[in-house]
Write a protein that holds these residues in place. Structure first.
Motif, PDB file in Angstrom:
ATOM      1  N   CYS A 194      25.319 -31.892 -21.035  1.00 19.04           N
ATOM      2  CA  CYS A 194      25.725 -32.800 -21.432  1.00 19.04           C
ATOM      3  C   CYS A 194      26.062 -33.716 -21.201  1.00 19.04           C
ATOM      4  O   CYS A 194      26.532 -35.065 -21.714  1.00 19.04           O
ATOM      5  N   GLY A 195      27.160 -33.352 -20.457  1.00 18.75           N
ATOM      6  CA  GLY A 195      28.330 -34.002 -19.363  1.00 18.75           C
ATOM      7  C   GLY A 195      29.562 -33.601 -20.734  1.00 18.75           C
ATOM      8  O   GLY A 195      30.967 -34.018 -20.084  1.00 18.75           O
ATOM      9  N   ARG A 196      29.772 -33.112 -21.191  1.00 16.20           N
ATOM     10  CA  ARG A 196      30.672 -32.691 -22.251  1.00 16.20           C
ATOM     11  C   ARG A 196      30.769 -31.248 -21.618  1.00 16.20           C
ATOM     12  O   ARG A 196      30.397 -30.403 -21.091  1.00 16.20           O
ATOM     13  N   LEU A 197      32.674 -30.418 -22.222  1.00 18.08           N
ATOM     14  CA  LEU A 197      33.062 -29.346 -21.738  1.00 18.08           C
ATOM     15  C   LEU A 197      31.594 -28.536 -21.886  1.00 18.08           C
ATOM     16  O   LEU A 197      31.265 -28.452 -23.064  1.00 18.08           O
ATOM     17  N   MET A 198      31.320 -27.383 -21.156  1.00 13.13           N
ATOM     18  CA  MET A 198      30.279 -26.537 -21.276  1.00 13.13           C
ATOM     19  C   MET A 198      30.688 -25.612 -22.379  1.00 13.13           C
ATOM     20  O   MET A 198      31.917 -24.885 -22.774  1.00 13.13           O
ATOM     21  N   CYS A 199      30.183 -25.098 -23.630  1.00 11.60           N
ATOM     22  CA  CYS A 199      29.756 -24.598 -24.782  1.00 11.60           C
ATOM     23  C   CYS A 199      30.223 -23.310 -24.135  1.00 11.60           C
ATOM     24  O   CYS A 199      31.458 -22.283 -24.325  1.00 11.60           O
ATOM     25  N   CYS A 200      29.919 -22.644 -23.110  1.00  7.69           N
ATOM     26  CA  CYS A 200      30.122 -21.020 -22.590  1.00  7.69           C
ATOM     27  C   CYS A 200      32.077 -21.206 -22.128  1.00  7.69           C
ATOM     28  O   CYS A 200      32.681 -19.943 -22.337  1.00  7.69           O
ATOM     29  N   LEU A 201      32.807 -22.118 -22.089  1.00  7.28           N
ATOM     30  CA  LEU A 201      34.067 -21.926 -22.038  1.00  7.28           C
ATOM     31  C   LEU A 201      34.495 -20.997 -23.449  1.00  7.28           C
ATOM     32  O   LEU A 201      35.500 -20.367 -22.908  1.00  7.28           O
ATOM     33  N   LYS A 202      34.247 -21.189 -24.203  1.00  6.39           N
ATOM     34  CA  LYS A 202      34.800 -20.798 -25.517  1.00  6.39           C
ATOM     35  C   LYS A 202      34.010 -18.759 -25.378  1.00  6.39           C
ATOM     36  O   LYS A 202      34.562 -18.230 -26.109  1.00  6.39           O
ATOM     37  N   TYR A 203      32.764 -18.395 -25.187  1.00  4.75           N
ATOM     38  CA  TYR A 203      33.041 -17.750 -25.016  1.00  4.75           C
ATOM     39  C   TYR A 203      34.188 -16.457 -24.629  1.00  4.75           C
ATOM     40  O   TYR A 203      34.370 -14.982 -25.321  1.00  4.75           O
ATOM     41  N   GLU A 204      33.831 -16.523 -23.308  1.00  3.41           N
ATOM     42  CA  GLU A 204      35.084 -15.610 -22.685  1.00  3.41           C
ATOM     43  C   GLU A 204      36.585 -15.530 -22.622  1.00  3.41           C
ATOM     44  O   GLU A 204      37.444 -15.092 -22.889  1.00  3.41           O
ATOM     45  N   HIS A 205      36.960 -17.184 -24.352  1.00  6.69           N
ATOM     46  CA  HIS A 205      37.781 -17.280 -24.144  1.00  6.69           C
ATOM     47  C   HIS A 205      39.119 -16.228 -24.864  1.00  6.69           C
ATOM     48  O   HIS A 205      40.166 -15.798 -24.587  1.00  6.69           O
ATOM     49  N   PRO A 206      38.644 -15.790 -26.004  1.00  9.49           N
ATOM     50  CA  PRO A 206      39.721 -14.401 -26.831  1.00  9.49           C
ATOM     51  C   PRO A 206      39.573 -13.121 -25.487  1.00  9.49           C
ATOM     52  O   PRO A 206      40.739 -12.831 -25.957  1.00  9.49           O
ATOM     53  N   LEU A 207      39.090 -13.211 -24.846  1.00 11.68           N
ATOM     54  CA  LEU A 207      38.850 -11.822 -23.822  1.00 11.68           C
ATOM     55  C   LEU A 207      40.313 -12.484 -22.924  1.00 11.68           C
ATOM     56  O   LEU A 207      41.609 -11.806 -22.445  1.00 11.68           O
ATOM     57  N   TYR A 208      40.598 -13.527 -22.279  1.00  9.43           N
ATOM     58  CA  TYR A 208      41.089 -13.963 -21.448  1.00  9.43           C
ATOM     59  C   TYR A 208      42.569 -13.781 -22.137  1.00  9.43           C
ATOM     60  O   TYR A 208      44.028 -13.430 -21.945  1.00  9.43           O
ATOM     61  N   MET A 209      42.726 -13.963 -23.374  1.00 12.33           N
ATOM     62  CA  MET A 209      44.268 -14.668 -24.174  1.00 12.33           C
ATOM     63  C   MET A 209      44.834 -13.184 -24.452  1.00 12.33           C
ATOM     64  O   MET A 209      45.406 -12.936 -24.611  1.00 12.33           O
ATOM     65  N   GLU A 210      43.676 -12.247 -24.347  1.00 10.45           N
ATOM     66  CA  GLU A 210      43.680 -10.904 -25.014  1.00 10.45           C
ATOM     67  C   GLU A 210      44.457 -10.716 -24.171  1.00 10.45           C
ATOM     68  O   GLU A 210      45.409  -9.091 -23.967  1.00 10.45           O
TER      69      GLU A 210
END
Length: 277
Positions: A194-210
């Motif tokens: 769609c030209g916007r940021l990929m939705c899947c960037l949110k999938y693993e974000h909590p794992l990286y923060m933890e």
């Protein structure tokens, strides 16, 4: 018991309560909608799930020949409506692109979804469409993400787009999420179809923060099974830390270089040389 259906091949999934029915993959079943029962294809056969899911619509059973004939007629009407809409848009010279067409045979209504770079005055177009299609017409402008959902396609990962298959809602995604996952802030690398940021960037974000909350900071000195070294990188999916020991690099489990874990082991699992505390 939960089953999943799709109204179009490789389209978005909708979850149902199978009730007393046991359809197989590929069977045509009836799905209750706001405009009445519609025909869909069973994608996942009924199966038990561990979560307690409630409020799912119940499958209306297998589709009969009458339902299949009605569904095929509606498909032809949608194709006819799309063709007429494209022709009239060219005639009116409007900067519009038809994305999807819905037809509600019970109310004889066409819903035509389109994209445009700005607001469009389509009042004359609607009048011509109503005369050409011989039905009431509703035009709805959609954004880039809804365009990708309606059209479908293949993402950079090689799989069908999440928004066109299982994703129900668009959650906010920011560049900060890409930075915190150590991804290059390059629009060509982190943008979806769609030209916007990929939705899947949110999938693993909590794992990286933890992971980063418990892992040692980059540049800090840590003790590893191979000796003392400096943290130079992370492998978050593998739960490992890359450490430079002398002129060598080693990849260690995060627990083996995490100071709280080392303190715990020193307190509760002393070596024989240490003696009792």
């Amino acid at each position: 018991m939960v089953m999943a259906v799709s109204f179009t091949r490789y389209g978005r999934l909708y979850y149902l309560d199978p009730g007393p029915h046991t359809p197989k993959v590929g069977d045509k079943v009836l799905v209750p909608t706001d405009s009445g029962a519609e025909v869909a294809e069973c994608v996942w056969a009924p199966q038990w799930v561990s979560e307690d899911i409630g409020g799912l619509p119940e499958c209306g059973g297998p589709a009969t020949d009458e339902h299949l004939a009605r569904d095929e007629a509606n498909r032809r009407r949608r194709a006819e409506g799309r063709s007429i809409a494209k022709r009239l848009i060219r005639k009116h010279e409007l900067p519009m692109k038809v994305i999807g067409v819905d037809f509600l045979d019970a109310d004889n209504v066409f819903k035509i979804y389109f994209t445009a770079p700005h607001r469009v005055d389509f009042r004359a177009l609607v009048r011509d469409l109503a005369r050409g299609i011989k039905a009431r017409v509703e035009l709805r402008q959609v954004g880039p993400r809804d365009e990708a959902r309606l059209q479908g396609g293949i993402g950079p990962c090689g799989r069908d787009l999440c928004c066109a298959t299982f994703l129900k809602d668009f959650e906010p995604v920011s560049v900060r999420m890409a930075k915190e996952q150590d991804l290059p802030v390059n629009p060509l690398r982190i943008a979806g179809a769609c030209g916007r940021l990929m939705c899947c960037l949110k999938y693993e974000h909590p794992l990286y923060m933890e992971f980063k909350e418990k892992a040692p900071r980059l540049g800090s000195r840590v003790s590893t099974p191979e000796g003392e070294g400096q943290v130079i990188g992370y492998n978050v999916p593998g739960d490992r830390v890359t450490v430079k020991v002398g002129s060598r690099r080693c990849s260690c489990p995060s627990a083996s270089v995490c100071s709280p874990r080392q303190q715990h082991d020193a307190l509760y699992n002393p070596t024989p040389e240490d003696g009792p505390d």
